[in-house]
Enzyme design. Sequence first.
Site, PDB file in Angstrom:
ATOM      1  N   ASN A 147       0.840  -1.216   0.000  1.00  0.00           N
ATOM      2  CA  ASN A 147       0.000   0.000   0.000  1.00  0.00           C
ATOM      3  C   ASN A 147       0.869   1.258   0.000  1.00  0.00           C
ATOM      4  OD1 ASN A 147      -3.038  -0.423   0.106  1.00  0.00           O
ATOM      5  ND2 ASN A 147      -2.281  -1.998   1.518  1.00  0.00           N
TER       6      ASN A 147
ATOM      7  N   MET B  97       0.258  -2.529  12.007  1.00  0.00           N
ATOM      8  CA  MET B  97      -0.413  -3.544  12.821  1.00  0.00           C
ATOM      9  C   MET B  97      -0.288  -3.280  14.317  1.00  0.00           C
ATOM     10  SD  MET B  97      -1.676  -5.314  10.464  1.00  0.00           S
ATOM     11  CE  MET B  97      -1.452  -5.911   8.784  1.00  0.00           C
TER      12      MET B  97
ATOM     13  N   ILE C 181      -2.326  -1.122  17.544  1.00  0.00           N
ATOM     14  CA  ILE C 181      -3.484  -0.304  17.939  1.00  0.00           C
ATOM     15  C   ILE C 181      -2.977   0.975  18.599  1.00  0.00           C
ATOM     16  CG2 ILE C 181      -5.563  -0.244  19.406  1.00  0.00           C
ATOM     17  CD1 ILE C 181      -6.119  -2.342  17.427  1.00  0.00           C
ATOM     18  N   LEU C 182      -3.628   2.093  18.300  1.00  0.00           N
ATOM     19  CA  LEU C 182      -3.223   3.381  18.875  1.00  0.00           C
ATOM     20  C   LEU C 182      -4.223   3.800  19.951  1.00  0.00           C
ATOM     21  CD1 LEU C 182      -2.310   4.951  15.443  1.00  0.00           C
ATOM     22  CD2 LEU C 182      -0.677   4.351  17.257  1.00  0.00           C
TER      23      LEU C 182
ATOM     24  N   HIS D 147      -8.364  -0.708   5.428  1.00  0.00           N
ATOM     25  CA  HIS D 147      -8.747  -1.996   6.008  1.00  0.00           C
ATOM     26  C   HIS D 147      -9.273  -2.904   4.888  1.00  0.00           C
ATOM     27  CE1 HIS D 147      -9.953  -4.849   9.033  1.00  0.00           C
ATOM     28  NE2 HIS D 147     -11.084  -4.993   8.365  1.00  0.00           N
TER      29      HIS D 147
ATOM     30  N   ALA E  64      -8.918  -2.982  -5.066  1.00  0.00           N
ATOM     31  CA  ALA E  64      -9.522  -1.996  -4.162  1.00  0.00           C
ATOM     32  C   ALA E  64      -8.494  -1.172  -3.384  1.00  0.00           C
ATOM     33  CB  ALA E  64     -10.485  -2.696  -3.203  1.00  0.00           C
TER      34      ALA E  64
HETATM   35  C1  GAR Z   1      -3.228  -4.791   3.737  1.00  0.00           C
HETATM   36  O1  GAR Z   1      -4.123  -5.709   3.193  1.00  0.00           O
HETATM   37  C2  GAR Z   1      -3.956  -3.865   4.704  1.00  0.00           C
HETATM   38  O2  GAR Z   1      -5.247  -3.509   4.285  1.00  0.00           O
HETATM   39  C3  GAR Z   1      -4.014  -4.722   5.934  1.00  0.00           C
HETATM   40  O3  GAR Z   1      -2.765  -5.376   5.975  1.00  0.00           O
HETATM   41  C4  GAR Z   1      -2.222  -5.490   4.657  1.00  0.00           C
HETATM   42  C5  GAR Z   1      -0.859  -4.827   4.619  1.00  0.00           C
HETATM   43  O4  GAR Z   1      -0.218  -5.024   3.389  1.00  0.00           O
HETATM   44  N1  GAR Z   1      -4.290  -3.935   7.104  1.00  0.00           N
HETATM   45  C6  GAR Z   1      -5.046  -4.350   8.108  1.00  0.00           C
HETATM   46  O5  GAR Z   1      -5.528  -5.452   8.167  1.00  0.00           O
HETATM   47  C7  GAR Z   1      -5.257  -3.325   9.210  1.00  0.00           C
HETATM   48  N2  GAR Z   1      -6.379  -3.691  10.020  1.00  0.00           N
HETATM   49  P1  GAR Z   1       0.940  -4.076   2.874  1.00  0.00           P
HETATM   50  O6  GAR Z   1       2.006  -3.983   3.973  1.00  0.00           O
HETATM   51  O7  GAR Z   1       1.484  -4.817   1.670  1.00  0.00           O
HETATM   52  O8  GAR Z   1       0.369  -2.753   2.517  1.00  0.00           O
END
Ligand code: GAR
Length: 203
Positions: A17, A93, A95-96, A112, A182
């Site tokens: 992301n 990952m 929580i704040l 998310h 998405a």
């Molecule tokens: C992504 O799918 C993101 O939406 C999810 O972790 C992945 C991280 O991937 N986040 C959560 O689940 C937060 N609750 P990335 O490091 O390749 O962006």
Amino acid sequence: MKKQVNVAVLVSGGGTNLQALIDFEKAKKLKSGKIVKVISNKVGAYALERAKNAGIEGAVVEKKGKTQAEFEQGLIFELEKCSAEIIVLAGFMSILSKDFTDRYKDRIINVHPSLIPSFCGEGFYGLKVHEKALEYGVKVTGATVHFVNEIPDGGKIIMQKAVSIKGGDTPERLQKRVMEQAEWKILPLSLEKVCKELLKNKN
Ligand code: GAR
């Protein structure tokens, strides 16, 4: 008159992301914001490598051995050093606390991997979200970008995009499709939207 707001991206892992945000900025589509720093809570996160390759400053603030308040003080120190005005949680990952989210009210956004309010809240992160969606048998899932408040995945929704579930989907396959169709699309668009709004209110 200020033309761009300073953006800090918080990460924990692979950083796909973050890469979508970097590519969006490189394509000159992030008109109202500038990514000034990437902060990881994990040493060696590949996201830091992506930041380095893009010439963006990286920092590590670990939670290990610290209280929540000490951890967040470390984050605030890094955020203030780069004058961050908007914070993106991109696969972050941890929580704040309410203290932290109140301090940056309407300034933190998160991506998310489900259509909130489904498959979200404490314990729903990463691959687990897709496992739960497949287990439940939903036919449509997707991703959500939202503001962050003290309730996990509970802040105001900014954008959502639906993704179909296909026969033979595994959590991994579904995760990839949700990212491609998405997350990588709505996260950059949401960031531009939020930065633009902030600039409008400031100038
Ligand atoms: C992504 O799918 C993101 O939406 C999810 O972790 C992945 C991280 O991937 N986040 C959560 O689940 C937060 N609750 P990335 O490091 O390749 O962006």
